[in-house]
Design an enzyme around this catalytic site. Structure first.
Site, PDB file in Angstrom:
ATOM      1  CB  SER A  61      48.542  40.396  39.750  1.00  0.00           C
ATOM      2  OG  SER A  61      47.329  41.082  39.585  1.00  0.00           O
TER       3      SER A  61
HETATM    4  N1  SAH Z   1      43.672  40.611  36.725  1.00  0.00           N
HETATM    5  C1  SAH Z   1      44.521  41.437  35.888  1.00  0.00           C
HETATM    6  C2  SAH Z   1      45.180  42.582  36.638  1.00  0.00           C
HETATM    7  C3  SAH Z   1      44.166  43.587  37.020  1.00  0.00           C
HETATM    8  S1  SAH Z   1      44.738  45.238  37.298  1.00  0.00           S
HETATM    9  C4  SAH Z   1      45.568  40.607  35.171  1.00  0.00           C
HETATM   10  O1  SAH Z   1      45.599  39.384  35.335  1.00  0.00           O
HETATM   11  O2  SAH Z   1      46.333  41.189  34.403  1.00  0.00           O
HETATM   12  C5  SAH Z   1      43.193  45.859  37.863  1.00  0.00           C
HETATM   13  C6  SAH Z   1      42.180  46.064  36.763  1.00  0.00           C
HETATM   14  O3  SAH Z   1      40.963  46.429  37.386  1.00  0.00           O
HETATM   15  C7  SAH Z   1      42.535  47.212  35.823  1.00  0.00           C
HETATM   16  O4  SAH Z   1      42.626  46.755  34.510  1.00  0.00           O
HETATM   17  C8  SAH Z   1      41.389  48.202  36.006  1.00  0.00           C
HETATM   18  O5  SAH Z   1      40.991  48.848  34.798  1.00  0.00           O
HETATM   19  C9  SAH Z   1      40.279  47.299  36.517  1.00  0.00           C
HETATM   20  N2  SAH Z   1      39.218  47.981  37.248  1.00  0.00           N
HETATM   21  C10 SAH Z   1      39.310  48.944  38.196  1.00  0.00           C
HETATM   22  N3  SAH Z   1      38.089  49.320  38.602  1.00  0.00           N
HETATM   23  C11 SAH Z   1      37.190  48.572  37.912  1.00  0.00           C
HETATM   24  C12 SAH Z   1      35.756  48.503  37.893  1.00  0.00           C
HETATM   25  N4  SAH Z   1      34.981  49.287  38.640  1.00  0.00           N
HETATM   26  N5  SAH Z   1      35.182  47.610  37.063  1.00  0.00           N
HETATM   27  C13 SAH Z   1      35.921  46.807  36.253  1.00  0.00           C
HETATM   28  N6  SAH Z   1      37.273  46.839  36.237  1.00  0.00           N
HETATM   29  C14 SAH Z   1      37.902  47.714  37.052  1.00  0.00           C
END
Ligand code: SAH
Length: 213
Positions: A61
């Protein structure tokens, strides 16, 4: 610590300009080097206020969004925090500076493994990273003082609401994945839930089930 003093100052300046004003949050973000979480070609852009691609087609993000979400969570030192969506691990690392313990889950095993390596490198021992489908919550460690979802859901997932303590706060982007989403702050009260809309955001979707890797 972000090593280059000028980059560090610029980074914090951008955060302040975009509304991240909580001193503890700013201190945590100055300390956790975003450069450690961005690999390859994009590493040199780690201190700019923009989202960047990471493995598995996901994104780390934008720093100001990380700051604003962290600020909205109002984390206290004794708190147990759950993050859904480990991604690069950056958000969890920032939270680790503010909370007693951070649990972070991602549906992609590879992202969890890579984030864990960086946590080890940086000596962040109060983060537990696991691969799991976060839409089901994380019953093993529930309830939580704070929950942060860093992927967009159509509605705040029920199992996560259920795992929030009374007085607890959850921050979650809500809306369709291909549209502008709204960041929501949910507070659990004695009698139910209060909802507050914070701002527009754009996140990758929260997807049910585990990733293919
Ligand atoms: N917080 C992260 C950015 C997240 S991007 C950072 O600091 O870099 C969103 C993430 O959510 C992705 O890696 C994706 O794989 C995860 N995601 C999506 N659906 C999910 C689910 N049902 N359970 C766990 N993770 C999930």
């Amino acid at each position: 610590m972000i090593e280059n003093a000028e980059q560090r100052m610029q980074f914090v300046f951008q955060l302040r300009q975009r509304g991240v004003i909580d001193a503890r949050v700013l201190e945590a973000m100055e300390k956790i080097d975003r450069g450690a979480f961005v690999k390859g070609l994009f590493a040199e852009r780690a201190y700019e206020d923009m989202p960047l691609p990471i493995a598995c087609g996901q994104t780390i993000s934008q720093p100001s969004v990380v700051g604003l979400m962290t600020q909205a969570l109002n984390v206290e030192p004794r708190h147990k925090v759950l993050e859904i969506g480990t991604g690069s691990g950056y958000q969890a690392a920032v939270l680790s500076q503010l909370a007693r313990r951070v649990y972070t889950v991602d549906r992609h095993k590879r992202l969890v493994a890579e984030a864990q390596e960086v946590f080890d490198q940086l000596g962040l021992a109060n983060i537990t990273a696991l691969s799991a489908d976060g839409t089901r919550g994380f019953p093993e460690q529930a309830p939580f003082d704070r929950i942060i979802v860093t992927a967009a859901a159509e509605d705040p997932p029920g199992p996560l609401l259920a795992e929030l303590k009374t007085g607890g706060i959850m921050v979650v982007p809500v809306g369709q994945s291909d549209a502008v989403q709204v960041l929501i702050k949910v507070t659990r009260t004695e009698s139910g839930f209060d909802y507050e809309e914070l701002r527009q955001v754009r996140f990758v979707p929260l997807v049910e089930g585990m990733g293919a890797d």
